[in-house]
Design a protein around this motif. Structure first.
Motif, PDB file in Angstrom:
ATOM      1  N   TRP A   1       0.827  -1.210   0.000  1.00 39.14           N
ATOM      2  CA  TRP A   1       0.000   0.000   0.000  1.00 39.14           C
ATOM      3  C   TRP A   1       0.863   1.262   0.000  1.00 39.14           C
TER       4      TRP A   1
ATOM      5  N   HIS B   1      -5.855  -0.461   7.425  1.00 43.74           N
ATOM      6  CA  HIS B   1      -7.270  -0.718   7.141  1.00 43.74           C
ATOM      7  C   HIS B   1      -7.476  -0.947   5.646  1.00 43.74           C
ATOM      8  N   MET B   2      -6.890  -0.095   4.821  1.00 38.64           N
ATOM      9  CA  MET B   2      -7.061  -0.198   3.375  1.00 38.64           C
ATOM     10  C   MET B   2      -6.441  -1.499   2.850  1.00 38.64           C
ATOM     11  N   GLN B   3      -5.229  -1.817   3.324  1.00 37.69           N
ATOM     12  CA  GLN B   3      -4.582  -3.037   2.858  1.00 37.69           C
ATOM     13  C   GLN B   3      -5.308  -4.279   3.358  1.00 37.69           C
TER      14      GLN B   3
ATOM     15  N   LEU C   1     -12.314   0.595  -2.362  1.00 37.22           N
ATOM     16  CA  LEU C   1     -12.105   0.331  -0.952  1.00 37.22           C
ATOM     17  C   LEU C   1     -12.636   1.503  -0.132  1.00 37.22           C
ATOM     18  N   ARG C   2     -12.972   1.225   1.108  1.00 39.17           N
ATOM     19  CA  ARG C   2     -13.567   2.252   1.973  1.00 39.17           C
ATOM     20  C   ARG C   2     -12.496   2.933   2.797  1.00 39.17           C
ATOM     21  N   ASP C   3     -12.408   4.258   2.689  1.00 40.04           N
ATOM     22  CA  ASP C   3     -11.477   5.028   3.505  1.00 40.04           C
ATOM     23  C   ASP C   3     -12.060   5.123   4.919  1.00 40.04           C
TER      24      ASP C   3
ATOM     25  N   GLN D   1      -8.522  -4.562   3.873  1.00 38.86           N
ATOM     26  CA  GLN D   1      -9.680  -4.720   2.997  1.00 38.86           C
ATOM     27  C   GLN D   1      -9.280  -5.430   1.705  1.00 38.86           C
ATOM     28  N   ARG D   2      -8.168  -4.968   1.145  1.00 36.57           N
ATOM     29  CA  ARG D   2      -7.704  -5.521  -0.135  1.00 36.57           C
ATOM     30  C   ARG D   2      -7.349  -6.999   0.002  1.00 36.57           C
TER      31      ARG D   2
ATOM     32  N   ARG E   1     -10.410  -9.209   0.325  1.00 38.86           N
ATOM     33  CA  ARG E   1     -11.075  -9.418  -0.974  1.00 38.86           C
ATOM     34  C   ARG E   1     -10.297 -10.410  -1.833  1.00 38.86           C
TER      35      ARG E   1
END
Length: 375
Positions: free
Chosen positions: A224, A264-266, A370-372, A268-269, A272
């Motif tokens: 990320w 958080h972003m990574q 993705l959700r911030d 989520q990724r 998925r």
């Protein structure tokens, strides 16, 4: 004195809880063995290596990095970049082993050894030993000095203090926060002549890995950090907190908040990707069975789904095949329009064929942003 761990605000606590929940979910889902696990881990590690090295200007495709990881020559990356990739992979491989070591303590020797693994091919930069003089980080575009490291005479004591903190400091703080502070303090001490940024990101990965929530490749944020705007944000927040020179009295909360957002972003990724891996593998199994293909061919098909190309030697190693078996399987997949061959001899590789391109397009069309967590 090191940069101090800040207090978290309610919004940070909420996001931290969501990250921990996603990581626990990953741990439970990975507890059950799947045929795609090995390839998914390799892909994640390759992307982490790509991210951390691209920040330093060493750019290589994920496909070339995967080739280097399995001992092959890359098709596109230069020999110089390949050496940087191989060094970083060696350090991350050691970190993966340390994550599971029953007896473990941080020490300065370990940090120096990891630095040597990364940049040992640069003998002129005295890898694995503390820098003998001052160090300056410059803006690559303007040449302007944007950070001056602490005096070299202070570095040994600062490293000792950092190691003491890694072993016993702020143990009641969340591990994600401790990893962020380890990263910040090491990159600001800047103890070596080269490799300081990569070492700091790798140290953060090691701190998280020792928590043993998930394997290092599933907890790292290096991918990320290496992407587009995030890299600029990364430099900006390090500059904001660091204030141009060693100054461990400032507010470190912006840095920790930035890192929590990255986690958080990574997460989520990765969540998925794991869900997609199972769905894609089962779909490919059905299609392979319907066309009378050998079940092992799904391994090759999955690799081409997640990557731009596949080389015979990688498929051969993944499935423990002879060279002849692997070559026959790939020729058959090409004849069925799953793969498209390119190049000759050592440079030969297989790209997605028409059938695989259709499946990739279908899954790409499902992607949602993705959700911030701080938005």
């Amino acid at each position: 004195m090191l940069y101090g761990t800040p207090d978290l605000e309610p919004a940070d606590e909420k996001i931290l809880g969501e990250v921990e929940e996603m990581r626990r979910d990953l741990k439970y889902r990975l507890a059950e063995t799947h045929r795609w696990d090995g390839q998914l881990r390799r892909q994640l590690q390759a992307r982490a290596i790509q991210g951390s090295n691209s920040i330093e200007g060493y750019r290589a495709s994920v496909e070339d990095i995967e080739s280097i990881m399995v001992g092959e020559e890359p098709l596109e990356a230069s020999a110089a970049v390949a050496r940087e990739i191989a060094g970083y992979q060696q350090a991350l491989t050691y970190i993966s082993l340390l994550a599971k070591a029953s007896s473990f303590r941080f020490d300065v020797g370990l940090l120096n050894a990891l630095n040597f693994m990364m940049i040992g091919h640069h003998v002129d930069k005295t890898p694995g030993t503390v820098r003998p003089g001052g160090i300056y980080v410059r803006n690559s575009a303007t040449g302007e000095v944007v950070y001056e490291g602490p005096d070299h005479e202070a570095v040994p004591a600062l490293l000792d203090e950092l190691v003491d903190w890694l072993n016993a400091g702020d143990l009641d703080a969340p591990n994600y926060v401790r990893g962020a502070m380890a990263h910040l303090n090491l990159v600001k001490i800047h103890p070596w002549r080269d490799g300081n940024g990569r070492m700091s990101r790798a140290l953060q990965t090691l701190v998280l890995a020792r928590d043993q929530i998930t394997m290092p490749e599933f907890s790292s944020i290096e991918e990320w950090l290496g992407e587009g705007r995030t890299t600029y944000d990364y430099y900006d927040v390090l500059g904001e907190v660091g204030r141009g020179r060693w100054s461990p009295h400032g507010d470190t909360h912006p840095w920790v908040r930035f890192v929590l957002r990255c986690h958080h972003m990574q997460a989520q990724r990765v969540q998925r990707r794991l869900a997609e891996a199972g769905e894609v593998w089962m779909l490919l199994e059905e299609r392979a069975d319907a066309e009378g293909l050998h079940p092992r061919c799904v391994s090759a098909l999955y690799q081409v789904f997640v990557s731009r190309r596949l080389r015979r030697s990688m498929y051969q190693a993944d499935e423990s095949l002879s060279q002849g078996q692997a070559a026959r399987d790939l020729r058959e997949l090409a004849a069925h329009d799953w793969l498209s061959p390119y190049g000759e001899t050592k440079g030969r590789f297989y790209a997605p064929g028409p059938k695989m391109l259709a499946i990739r397009e279908e899954f790409a069309g499902r992607a949602v942003p993705l959700r911030d967590p701080y938005a």
